[in-house]
Motif scaffolding. Structure first.
Motif, PDB file in Angstrom:
ATOM      1  N   ARG A   1       0.849  -1.202   0.000  1.00 60.84           N
ATOM      2  CA  ARG A   1       0.000   0.000   0.000  1.00 60.84           C
ATOM      3  C   ARG A   1       0.884   1.251   0.000  1.00 60.84           C
ATOM      4  NH1 ARG A   1      -1.415   2.683   5.449  1.00 60.84           N
ATOM      5  NH2 ARG A   1      -0.086   1.592   6.914  1.00 60.84           N
TER       6      ARG A   1
ATOM      7  N   CYS B   1      -0.870   4.296   0.651  1.00 65.10           N
ATOM      8  CA  CYS B   1      -1.733   5.320   1.257  1.00 65.10           C
ATOM      9  C   CYS B   1      -1.398   5.554   2.725  1.00 65.10           C
ATOM     10  CB  CYS B   1      -3.188   4.890   1.146  1.00 65.10           C
ATOM     11  SG  CYS B   1      -3.489   3.307   1.934  1.00 65.10           S
TER      12      CYS B   1
ATOM     13  N   CYS C   1      -8.832   1.654  -3.697  1.00 61.55           N
ATOM     14  CA  CYS C   1      -8.649   2.843  -4.534  1.00 61.55           C
ATOM     15  C   CYS C   1      -8.038   2.442  -5.884  1.00 61.55           C
ATOM     16  CB  CYS C   1      -7.771   3.869  -3.817  1.00 61.55           C
ATOM     17  SG  CYS C   1      -6.030   3.445  -3.844  1.00 61.55           S
TER      18      CYS C   1
ATOM     19  N   CYS D   1      -1.117  -2.061  -5.876  1.00 61.86           N
ATOM     20  CA  CYS D   1      -1.365  -2.348  -4.469  1.00 61.86           C
ATOM     21  C   CYS D   1      -2.257  -3.578  -4.399  1.00 61.86           C
ATOM     22  CB  CYS D   1      -2.052  -1.166  -3.790  1.00 61.86           C
ATOM     23  SG  CYS D   1      -2.458  -1.530  -2.067  1.00 61.86           S
TER      24      CYS D   1
ATOM     25  N   PRO E   1      -4.836  -4.375   0.882  1.00 58.98           N
ATOM     26  CA  PRO E   1      -5.126  -4.925   2.213  1.00 58.98           C
ATOM     27  C   PRO E   1      -6.283  -4.190   2.890  1.00 58.98           C
ATOM     28  CG  PRO E   1      -3.134  -3.600   2.266  1.00 58.98           C
ATOM     29  CD  PRO E   1      -3.524  -3.716   0.831  1.00 58.98           C
ATOM     30  N   CYS E   2      -6.613  -3.002   2.387  1.00 61.74           N
ATOM     31  CA  CYS E   2      -7.689  -2.206   3.007  1.00 61.74           C
ATOM     32  C   CYS E   2      -9.019  -2.954   2.965  1.00 61.74           C
ATOM     33  CB  CYS E   2      -7.815  -0.852   2.314  1.00 61.74           C
ATOM     34  SG  CYS E   2      -8.083  -0.978   0.554  1.00 61.74           S
TER      35      CYS E   2
END
Ligand code: SF4
Length: 621
Positions: free
Chosen positions: A149, A151, A166, A174, A177-178
């Motif tokens: 990531r 971010c 995103c 990416c 994992p969010c």
């Protein structure tokens, strides 16, 4: 000599010694395995002569501080060099030069960030990189190969709440994992791969990826196997671009010193897995030590400070530090394993050292050439402006105000053509009312001259302005009996002549230089080194004044700034807020709307409008 009589009584333990001169001034700080042996060595020298005569001639006393180990001495030496700034030590000031990457492995989903400072905070640091372009290159390769990531935590939480990743996920940069599209094990694998990649351990990384690819193929996870195959190809491609300069697996830092007179340059190369993965350069002036002592002092600060530099097993140096100072043992203790410091005579280590030496020599020559051109610029200013001395130290003053309010001034200082930011000063104008430039300048220069006993005046005082400003400052200097060279610099349009004339030279307004008692301004060619230097000093003082004013404005807030406007007293301020409703409305009101407020004259309205227009359009940097 006091010192000689004390040597036998010094302890034979590890620690730090401080050579002191007249009035107890610390001249040099060093570390030693045995304090007694080291100080004795300084007095006698290996060949029977004192070492570093220029230092020893001035030494009157020595203080020692015993430490439990040489590693502690290394740390203490650093602290003491920072605190006392001894003139005979080289001082490493590398806080601005570091450009690197950081990963904090303690985070749940670690990410790679760029940093300008290393700290001992448990995070992994990589680099330094030679330039931001080199850093960008590494980052873009990295994102392609290891899609961690990028971010910030707040953005991560936001996308988690929304339940969708995103655009980085769409762009395959990416693994998201969010929204749990990557499990923790897979993500940790990527983090470990990133670490190996950034440490330059390409071969180890490729071996590891190959093993995982085979495992994936065996369990018929062909998608994962294909992903790993692509990753291996990308790593191989990047690694191939790096030239092999030592045996694979070789890990060393290389230090080469180049010097001429008191100027010195140290070039550092970082070799990991046989490839150069980073380089740094450090410049020093007024170096008085032997090459071995410079190297020792440098290494002590390079690895011993509060940074978290990785100490490799081998350090190649162009000059060997004296064994008596225990640098090798100190670094080994710090690293928790053996560290060899050596000066190679042949083979690839020797070639590597020669490469570093060539870079150091090149950097030194560039710096000397630059210094030469600064000397030429200073000479030109002295000769063309008929100054009494070389303007080695220049102070320049600039005044700035917003329609007569928020008047501030700045002082910048240049020494040998280089800004001395620690000597910069900001002034709030306290007495001069109404934003009159001359009054403001008078106030600031009076304050400066009043401090001249504690802080001597420079070789050249400079003001951003023409004949009028120069006359104001000249009168103060004359009044107080100071004989200092003074110079004004102004664009031709800013001349304080009754009818200023605008002339253009190559599309730019011509600059004029003003000296007290001389009726005609001095004109230097727009490309002259001297003029370019003076413009740089003036522009810097202007930038500094504007940025101070901007900070002040945002600190005070517009409502308080209103109080600064000449002619707008508490009654008028109350009326403005009452009739227009808010500060924002006051700020945005036209002249007509302002005049409609009881008690506000047309002149007040125009002042207010001009003030807000200036405040809103004032540069933000
Ligand atoms: S996909 Fe998710 S984790 Fe990855 S950068 Fe975007 S928000 Fe962050």
């Amino acid at each position: 000599m006091k010192l000689e009589s004390r040597v036998d009584a010094l302890p034979g333990d590890p620690g730090v010694y401080l050579f002191k001169g007249a009035n107890g001034r610390v001249l040099y700080v060093g570390k030693a395995q045995s304090l007694r042996a080291r100080v004795r060595q300084y007095l006698a020298g290996g060949d029977g002569r004192p070492r570093i005569p220029a230092l020893m001639e001035r030494v009157e006393d020595v203080d020692v501080l015993v430490t439990p180990t040489i590693k502690d001495a290394l740390l203490l030496e650093n602290e003491l060099i920072k605190r006392h700034k001894p003139p005979f030590n080289v001082r490493l000031r590398d806080d601005k030069q570091y450009l690197g990457l950081r990963i904090d492995p303690s985070e749940d989903w670690p990410r790679v960030t760029t940093v300008r400072k290393r700290r001992r905070d448990g995070a992994w640091y990589f680099g330094p990189y030679t330039s931001s372009v080199a850093l960008k290159d590494v980052l873009s390769n990295l994102r392609r190969i290891f899609p961690l990531r990028s971010c910030r935590d707040a953005v991560f939480r936001d996308y988690r709440r929304r339940g969708r990743p995103c655009i980085e996920y769409e762009m395959k940069r990416c693994v998201a994992p969010c929204v749990d599209l990557a499990d923790a094990d897979h993500y940790r694998g990527l983090v470990e791969g990133t670490r190996l990649f950034l440490r330059g351990r390409g071969e180890e990384l490729i071996g590891d990826l190959r093993a995982r690819m085979n495992e994936a193929a065996e369990v018929e996870d062909f998608e994962e196997a294909a992903r790993l195959r692509n990753r291996i190809a990308a790593v191989e491609e990047t690694v191939e671009d790096q030239q092999i300069v030592g045996g694979l697996g070789a890990e060393r830092d290389v230090f080469a010193l180049a010097r001429e007179g008191g100027e010195a340059e140290v070039q550092v190369l970082h070799v990991r897995d046989g490839r150069v993965v980073g380089a740094e350069g450090f410049s020093f002036s007024n170096v008085k030590l032997d090459a071995g002592d410079v190297m020792s002092s440098f290494l002590g600060q390079y690895y011993g400070g509060d940074t978290d530099r990785e100490i490799p097993r081998e350090l190649l140096v162009s000059s060997l530090p004296d064994t008596g100072d225990g640098i090798e043992t100190g670094l080994a203790e710090r690293a928790g394993r053996g560290v060899a410091v050596r000066q190679p005579a042949r083979g690839s280590p020797r070639r590597l050292l020669e490469l570093a030496a060539k870079n150091a020599q090149g950097a030194l020559e560039r710096r000397l050439a630059e210094k030469g051109s600064i000397e030429a610029a200073l000479e030109e200013i002295r000769d063309r402006c008929s100054l009494s001395v070389m303007p080695r130290r220049i102070e320049c003053y600039d005044v700035s105000n917003l329609q007569g309010s928020l008047a501030v001034a700045s002082r910048v200082v240049f020494e040998d053509g280089e800004p001395q930011k620690r000597d910069y000063r900001k002034y709030r104008i306290r007495e001069a009312m109404g934003g009159d430039d001359y009054d403001c300048l008078r106030e600031v220069l009076r304050r400066r001259v009043a401090r001249s006993a504690r802080e001597p005046l420079p070789d050249l005082l400079m003001v951003d302005g023409g004949r009028g400003q120069v006359a104001v400052v000249a009168a103060i200097l004359r009044d107080k009996g100071h004989d200092v060279d003074l110079l004004g610099i102004a664009k031709e349009r800013a001349m304080d002549s009754p009818q200023p004339r605008v002339r253009r030279s190559g599309g730019l307004k011509a600059e004029r230089l003003y000296r007290p008692g001389r009726s005609n301004p001095i004109r230097l060619s727009p490309s002259s080194r001297g003029l370019l230097l003076l413009q740089r000093v003036r522009d810097e003082s202007h930038r500094f004044a504007i940025s101070f004013q901007r900070d002040l404005r945002s600190k005070l807030g517009l409502a308080s700034v209103l109080e600064e406007i000449p002619g707008i007293g508490p009654g008028k301020r109350r009326a403005l807020l009452k009739y227009l409703g808010s500060m924002r409305a006051v700020r945005e009101a036209s002249v007509e709307a302002l005049v409609a407020v009881p008690g506000i004259s047309e002149k007040d309205a125009e002042t207010l409008r001009l003030f807000f227009d200036a405040a809103l359009s004032a540069p933000s940097s």
